[in-house]
Structures are given as structure tokens and as C-alpha cells.
Write an enzyme that holds these catalytic residues in place. Structure first.
Site, PDB file in Angstrom:
ATOM      1  N   GLY A 164       0.802  -1.225   0.000  1.00 17.20           N
ATOM      2  CA  GLY A 164       0.000   0.000   0.000  1.00 17.20           C
ATOM      3  C   GLY A 164       0.826   1.262   0.000  1.00 17.20           C
ATOM      4  N   ASP A 206       3.343  -8.308  12.636  1.00 19.44           N
ATOM      5  CA  ASP A 206       4.210  -7.516  11.759  1.00 19.44           C
ATOM      6  C   ASP A 206       4.931  -6.415  12.549  1.00 19.44           C
ATOM      7  OD1 ASP A 206       5.393  -6.906   9.372  1.00 19.44           O
ATOM      8  OD2 ASP A 206       3.683  -5.832   8.527  1.00 19.44           O
TER       9      ASP A 206
END
Ligand code: ATP
Ligand code: MG
Length: 450
Positions: free
Chosen positions: A177, A282
Site C-alpha cells: 500500500g 508484523d
């Protein structure tokens, strides 16, 4: 969400369990506080609230080898709960977050045709196929109290639409993104909007939207505030709080007295997520954000399996901050997040990635073979003399090769390195962020001149 309360099964009286009702329209989680008191009929009624369009006469669960077992009575239900409790205890012993109990409703004919149990059928209409369901639609009736509180929060934050957003500069680009600074005209506030192109079906879009709903509930000073998410054509935009210091990956070496306060916030943020049964998955410097007020917040945690899967289809590679067991494809648990905390803080302390043989020029995703040294070699250790013993010990504990040897959440909070810096002093981070931003501005101005 459906809130059925049960108690006293296998020592779960204090924590309860979560039942995940799997439907073709998405999953519904039901917090069940008192498992021993839940009857088969109670659960059927709850399922009916989630699937008003179908008559449910039974449901199934999966045993350890994935075989489906049907439940049609209180007896069979007890067997299911007892099987589930054993699984949960095993997961806990192995340091894993207990997975919800997944059940798969078995639909009979539509309620219009037949109503075997003569139970009250909820006749609400399902959502329009061409748009994502709103928060209210994805929540069943008997949770209206909770859903109205959530809706209130959504309304306070202002439902955000593409046409009300003025995009400003690009803040960065990651694996999947692009993040923009933006201004929300109606809410009169600055946002960070992450735009991710996704070529997926409307069904998957709906599933992602429903999975993202948990973000409305996240309420911690150490977690980025989520405002809204929406799909436009083939991309999803996720709107969050803007952090004017950006992410930690673009800072140079962080001094220990600053890093200590950052570590406190990271550990508190993760402890909060874990308490909601969310694994971050993450943790890395680019997902740790700071601002000039001295706040440190985590972002980009994997609440939506579908979103993570859809992005992973486009971006292939393995994350350099992943724990050895994850690189080897083994099971993922809280301990894997703990490894990522260790390696991230170590990188920030050194100003370079702790494994010299791994060159992370192109972001954090790398071919699996390049990360094999993380699996094969002894973990790196911070050099003595430059850092405090407490800090070196903290990193060494987080980066133990064996997941079980890494600190559990309460041991992390109790570690002397965290205790020393848990003083609520935001000035330290604030001053450091302001100085670094000032330096960066001066350097940019110089580059422009020359
Ligand atoms: P990944 O896609 O694997 O998470 P990444 O974290 O580097 O990698 P993005 O999450 O797309 O990539 O973020 C890109 C950059 O945008 C970040 O590195 C950060 O500098 C900036 N950014 C992201 N969210 C915010 C925010 N809320 N406020 C300010 N800057 C942000
Ligand atoms: Mg990120």
C-alpha cells in the site's frame, strides 16, 4: 457480537471462551463467559440471530484432524466444549493464544418454508450485495447495546468517505500500500490514509470490512487510532490517526534512554493487543510510529486474515523481522511477536540491521533463502560496553531461538529494562523526535541549496 455468558468449564470461569460462528457472509465472534451453562438451544438461537435467513437445526465443529463433527443435542454440545477446553489448555501450555471455538451452522430450509423448533426467527433483511455491510448490519440483534456504543464511536469519529478526503503528500510506500497524509473536511482533522489496491470479489471485500470492525474497539494510547475504512473500486482505504514523527525506520541510531521509553510503549501496546487475543504479526520499526508529543504507537497489526492473505498474493517474500520458527513455517504465537520486538529494538539501538549478512535495501520483505541464517545461526547480541546490562539482557531474552524461552507478556512488563523506563516521561521522546525532525529539515534545506 453475540454475548452469551457461560462459566466454570475447565478453569475458564474467569476468562470465558470465544465461539466463532462461521457463515458464508463472514464470521461472528461470541464471547461466552460461562461455558457450563450454555445449552444447545441457546447456541442455536444465537446462530439464528447471525443467520436470520436460514433455519439452523444443528452445527458442526472440527476435530484435531479436521473432520467435521455434528452437534444436535446438549450431550453432543458438552462433548464439543470438553474437546475444545483440552485444545485450549494445550495451546496455553505451548505459549499460544487460544483460538476461538469455530462452529459451522448447518442450514435447513428457509424459515419461510419450515421452522422445526418453532423458535422466534429474526426477519431482518441481509445486506445489499453491492456494498459492504455497515457495523450495525454485521452485528446480531441481541448485541444491539454493544453495537450502538460502537456506532456512537464511529459517528463521533465521523464516517469517512472518499469525497470528503483531501489528499496531501505521500508519507511512504510499503509492501502492498501507499500511505498519504490527508485532511478530512467534515471531521476537520488530519489523517493518514493507507490505500491498498486489491483485486478481490465483493464477498471478500465484505469479509475484510467485517474483520476490520475490531479496530473500532481498540482503545489504547499505544495503538494507532482507527477512524474508518472503505472500498472504492478495486482498492481499500484505511484511515487512521496521523503521527507527525512518522515511523522509526527512518530515524538513525536511537539512544538507549529514548529507546527505553519506546520499548515501554511497544510492550504496553502489544500487551493490550494480546489481551484482545490479537497477535500483531508484523512488529518492525516501520510499524512503530512516533509524534512530537512523545507518543509511540503501533500500527499495521493483522486483524484481518483476508486482508493479509489478499496482500500476500501480490507481494511475495518473507519478513526479515520474523522469528526463526515462523521463517521455518512453524506455528505462530505471542512468542513470535516477542522475537520481532527484540530484533526491531536491536536494529534501532545499533542503527543497522543486526544480521550484517542481510541487506535490507528494498523494505523488509526478502527471499526466504536470504533469511535462512536467522534460523541456522546463534542470534546476535548487543555489544557490551555501549549498552546497559539490563538492555542487553532484555534483547537477549526476546531473541532466544526457542520460542518457549522468550519472556511471556507479564515477564516482559516486569523486566528491569522496562521497569526502569516506565516512568511516564513523554518529554524524552518528544524532545528527541523534535530534534531529529529539525535536523532532517535542515539537511533537506541544504540539499535544495546545493
Ligand atoms: P508494510 O507494508 O510491510 O507495513 P511499511 O510499514 O514500510 O511496510 P506502510 O505501512 O505502507 O509500509 O507505511 C509506509 C510509511 O508510511 C511508513 O513507513 C510510515 O513512514 C508512513 N506512515 C504509515 N502510517 C502512518 C501514520 N499513521 N502517520 C504517519 N506516517 C505513517
Ligand atoms: Mg506499515
Amino acid at each position: 457480537m453475540v454475548l452469551l455468558l457461560l462459566n466454570n468449564l475447565c478453569g475458564m470461569d474467569t476468562e470465558g471462551i470465544v465461539i466463532r460462528i462461521r457463515t458464508s457472509r463472514g464470521d461472528m465472534d461470541s464471547a461466552v463467559d460461562c461455558p457450563s451453562m450454555l445449552s444447545f438451544n441457546d447456541l442455536l438461537v444465537a446462530i439464528r440471530d447471525v443467520m436470520p435467513e436460514a433455519t439452523i437445526t444443528a452445527f458442526e465443529y472440527e476435530d484435531e484432524v479436521g473432520d467435521r463433527i455434528t452437534v444436535r443435542s446438549d450431550e453432543e454440545m458438552k462433548a464439543m466444549l470438553s474437546y475444545y477446553c483440552n485444545t485450549v489448555m494445550e495451546q496455553r501450555v505451548n505459549g499460544l493464544l487460544p483460538e476461538p471455538l469455530q462452529i459451522f451452522p448447518r442450514a435447513g430450509k428457509t424459515p419461510g418454508n419450515r421452522n422445526i423448533h418453532g423458535l422466534k426467527v429474526n426477519t431482518r433483511h441481509g445486506p445489499d450485495n453491492n456494498r459492504a455491510p455497515s457495523a450495525a448490519e454485521t452485528l446480531p440483534n441481541n448485541s444491539l447495546k454493544k453495537s450502538s456504543a460502537e456506532l456512537k464511536k464511529i459517528l463521533t469519529n465521523g464516517q469517512i468517505n472518499e469525497q470528503d478526503i483531501q489528499y496531501q503528500e505521500q508519507l511512504g510506500h510499503g509492501n502492498g500500500g501507499t500511505v498519504y497524509k490527508a485532511y478530512h473536511v467534515l471531521g476537520k482533522r488530519v489523517l493518514a490514509v493507507k490505500v491498498i489496491p486489491l483485486d478481490i470479489t465483493v464477498e471478500l471485500q465484505k469479509q475484510i470490512m467485517s474483520e476490520l470492525e475490531i479496530l473500532y474497539k481498540c482503545d489504547s494510547p499505544y495503538i494507532i487510532t482507527f477512524y474508518s475504512a472503505f472500498f472504492v473500486e478495486n482498492r481499500i482505504s484505511i484511515c487512521t490517526e496521523f503521527m507527525d514523527g512518522g515511523s522509526l525506520d527512518v530515524y538513525r541510531r536511537v539512544p538507549e534512554h529514548v529507546l527505553g521509553r519506546i520499548a515501554v510503549a511497544v510492550v504496553k501496546g502489544l500487551t493490550y493487543l494480546w489481551s484482545l487475543k490479537i497477535l500483531h504479526r508484523d512488529v518492525k520499526p516501520s510499524n512503530m510510529l512516533v509524534n512530537t508529543r512523545g507518543q509511540v504507537k503501533l500500527c499495521d497489526f493483522g486483524v484481518s486474515t483476508q486482508l493479509v492473505n489478499s496482500i500476500a498474493k501480490t507481494y511475495v517474500g518473507t519478513n526479515a523481522y520474523m522469528a526463526p520458527e515462523r521463517i521455518s513455517g512453524e506455528q505462530y504465537g505471542i512468542h513470535s511477536d516477542v522475537w520481532s520486538v527484540g530484533i526491531s529494538l536491536m536494529e534501532l539501538a545499533l542503527g543497522t540491521f543486526p544480521y550484517p549478512q542481510i541487506q535490507k535495501n528494498q523494505g523488509s520483505l526478502m527471499p526466504l533463502q536470504l533469511l535462512q541464517c536467522i534460523v541456522d545461526e546463534d542470534p546476535p547480541v548487543l555489544p557490551m560496553g555501549q549498552f546497559s546490562e539490563k538492555f542487553i539482557h532484555f534483547i537477549t531474552q526476546c531473541m532466544k531461538k526457542l520460542p518457549k524461552e522468550r519472556p511471556a507478556p507479564n515477564n516482559l512488563m516486569d523486566h528491569p529494562f522496562i521497569q526502569v523506563f516506565d516512568d511516564g516521561n513523554m518529554e524524552v521522546v518528544s524532545m528527541w523526535v523534535c530534534c531529529c525532525l529539525e535536523e532532517r529539515r535542515a539537511q533537506q534545506a541544504q540539499t535544495h541549496m546545493s
